[in-house]
Design a protein around this motif. Sequence first.
Motif, PDB file in Angstrom:
ATOM      1  N   GLU A   1      52.311  42.034  39.216  1.00 52.61           N
ATOM      2  CA  GLU A   1      52.117  42.429  40.615  1.00 52.61           C
ATOM      3  C   GLU A   1      50.890  43.326  40.757  1.00 52.61           C
ATOM      4  O   GLU A   1      50.100  43.171  41.698  1.00 52.61           O
ATOM      5  CB  GLU A   1      53.359  43.146  41.153  1.00 52.61           C
ATOM      6  CG  GLU A   1      54.614  42.288  41.192  1.00 52.61           C
ATOM      7  CD  GLU A   1      55.352  42.191  39.852  1.00 52.61           C
ATOM      8  OE1 GLU A   1      56.260  41.346  39.767  1.00 52.61           O
ATOM      9  OE2 GLU A   1      55.021  42.940  38.913  1.00 52.61           O
ATOM     10  N   GLU A   2      50.741  44.272  39.842  1.00 48.85           N
ATOM     11  CA  GLU A   2      49.571  45.158  39.869  1.00 48.85           C
ATOM     12  C   GLU A   2      48.285  44.362  39.629  1.00 48.85           C
ATOM     13  O   GLU A   2      47.262  44.607  40.279  1.00 48.85           O
ATOM     14  CB  GLU A   2      49.695  46.252  38.806  1.00 48.85           C
ATOM     15  CG  GLU A   2      50.783  47.263  39.093  1.00 48.85           C
ATOM     16  CD  GLU A   2      51.099  48.149  37.904  1.00 48.85           C
ATOM     17  OE1 GLU A   2      51.527  49.293  38.139  1.00 48.85           O
ATOM     18  OE2 GLU A   2      50.931  47.707  36.740  1.00 48.85           O
ATOM     19  N   ASP A   3      48.356  43.396  38.718  1.00 53.07           N
ATOM     20  CA  ASP A   3      47.197  42.566  38.430  1.00 53.07           C
ATOM     21  C   ASP A   3      46.788  41.755  39.656  1.00 53.07           C
ATOM     22  O   ASP A   3      45.598  41.657  39.972  1.00 53.07           O
ATOM     23  CB  ASP A   3      47.489  41.632  37.259  1.00 53.07           C
ATOM     24  CG  ASP A   3      46.306  40.739  36.936  1.00 53.07           C
ATOM     25  OD1 ASP A   3      45.203  41.275  36.671  1.00 53.07           O
ATOM     26  OD2 ASP A   3      46.468  39.510  36.949  1.00 53.07           O
TER      27      ASP A   3
ATOM     28  N   GLU B   1      43.243  41.953  41.487  1.00 50.16           N
ATOM     29  CA  GLU B   1      42.421  40.755  41.679  1.00 50.16           C
ATOM     30  C   GLU B   1      42.058  40.568  43.153  1.00 50.16           C
ATOM     31  O   GLU B   1      40.929  40.201  43.489  1.00 50.16           O
ATOM     32  CB  GLU B   1      43.151  39.512  41.158  1.00 50.16           C
ATOM     33  CG  GLU B   1      43.307  39.460  39.658  1.00 50.16           C
ATOM     34  CD  GLU B   1      41.986  39.282  38.919  1.00 50.16           C
ATOM     35  OE1 GLU B   1      41.010  38.792  39.510  1.00 50.16           O
ATOM     36  OE2 GLU B   1      41.943  39.650  37.738  1.00 50.16           O
ATOM     37  N   THR B   2      43.010  40.821  44.051  1.00 48.77           N
ATOM     38  CA  THR B   2      42.750  40.710  45.483  1.00 48.77           C
ATOM     39  C   THR B   2      41.688  41.709  45.916  1.00 48.77           C
ATOM     40  O   THR B   2      40.751  41.361  46.636  1.00 48.77           O
ATOM     41  CB  THR B   2      44.057  40.942  46.276  1.00 48.77           C
ATOM     42  OG1 THR B   2      45.010  39.952  45.890  1.00 48.77           O
ATOM     43  CG2 THR B   2      43.817  40.861  47.773  1.00 48.77           C
TER      44      THR B   2
ATOM     45  N   LEU C   1      32.469  42.483  44.366  1.00 48.45           N
ATOM     46  CA  LEU C   1      31.937  43.022  43.115  1.00 48.45           C
ATOM     47  C   LEU C   1      32.573  42.317  41.923  1.00 48.45           C
ATOM     48  O   LEU C   1      33.575  41.613  42.076  1.00 48.45           O
ATOM     49  CB  LEU C   1      32.244  44.521  43.009  1.00 48.45           C
ATOM     50  CG  LEU C   1      31.689  45.433  44.093  1.00 48.45           C
ATOM     51  CD1 LEU C   1      32.268  46.829  43.959  1.00 48.45           C
ATOM     52  CD2 LEU C   1      30.175  45.472  44.021  1.00 48.45           C
ATOM     53  N   THR C   2      32.013  42.560  40.736  1.00 47.07           N
ATOM     54  CA  THR C   2      32.682  42.100  39.535  1.00 47.07           C
ATOM     55  C   THR C   2      33.873  43.021  39.287  1.00 47.07           C
ATOM     56  O   THR C   2      33.911  44.153  39.796  1.00 47.07           O
ATOM     57  CB  THR C   2      31.748  42.149  38.311  1.00 47.07           C
ATOM     58  OG1 THR C   2      31.410  43.510  38.055  1.00 47.07           O
ATOM     59  CG2 THR C   2      30.493  41.322  38.523  1.00 47.07           C
ATOM     60  N   LYS C   3      34.828  42.560  38.511  1.00 51.14           N
ATOM     61  CA  LYS C   3      35.995  43.388  38.215  1.00 51.14           C
ATOM     62  C   LYS C   3      35.560  44.670  37.508  1.00 51.14           C
ATOM     63  O   LYS C   3      36.044  45.753  37.818  1.00 51.14           O
ATOM     64  CB  LYS C   3      36.998  42.620  37.347  1.00 51.14           C
ATOM     65  CG  LYS C   3      38.293  43.392  37.150  1.00 51.14           C
ATOM     66  CD  LYS C   3      39.246  42.703  36.197  1.00 51.14           C
ATOM     67  CE  LYS C   3      39.906  41.526  36.841  1.00 51.14           C
ATOM     68  NZ  LYS C   3      40.992  40.960  35.994  1.00 51.14           N
TER      69      LYS C   3
END
Length: 106
Positions: free
Chosen positions: A24-26, A30-31, A38-40
């Motif tokens: 869920e955090e991921d 990602e959203t 931007l890049t992650k």
Amino acid sequence: MSAKCLDQQGRWRNKVVAFRMSPEEDELLETAVRLSGLTKQEYIIRRLQEKEVVVTGNPRVYKALKKELEKVLSELKRLKKGEDVPEDLLEVIRLITITMAGMKAE
């Protein structure tokens, strides 16, 4: 071996930082990354340094906004009448609102 890479200030980025997240955090991360354009890596660095994340409207950001709004709409339609909206969905709606408000101000 990966190619060496300088950041915008001419510093070598040769340190690796890793951490665990729930699915869920991921998904929320990602959203936020998709909506920022931007890049992650750049998004996480800016947030950790408490720098402002400025979103510049471009086709990739508009496409991400459209897809996220479609997901929010389908999730809202799925909810039963009187059911509370999940916190994760409210956070996505907040991110979309902030992104669109910032783009409107340009």
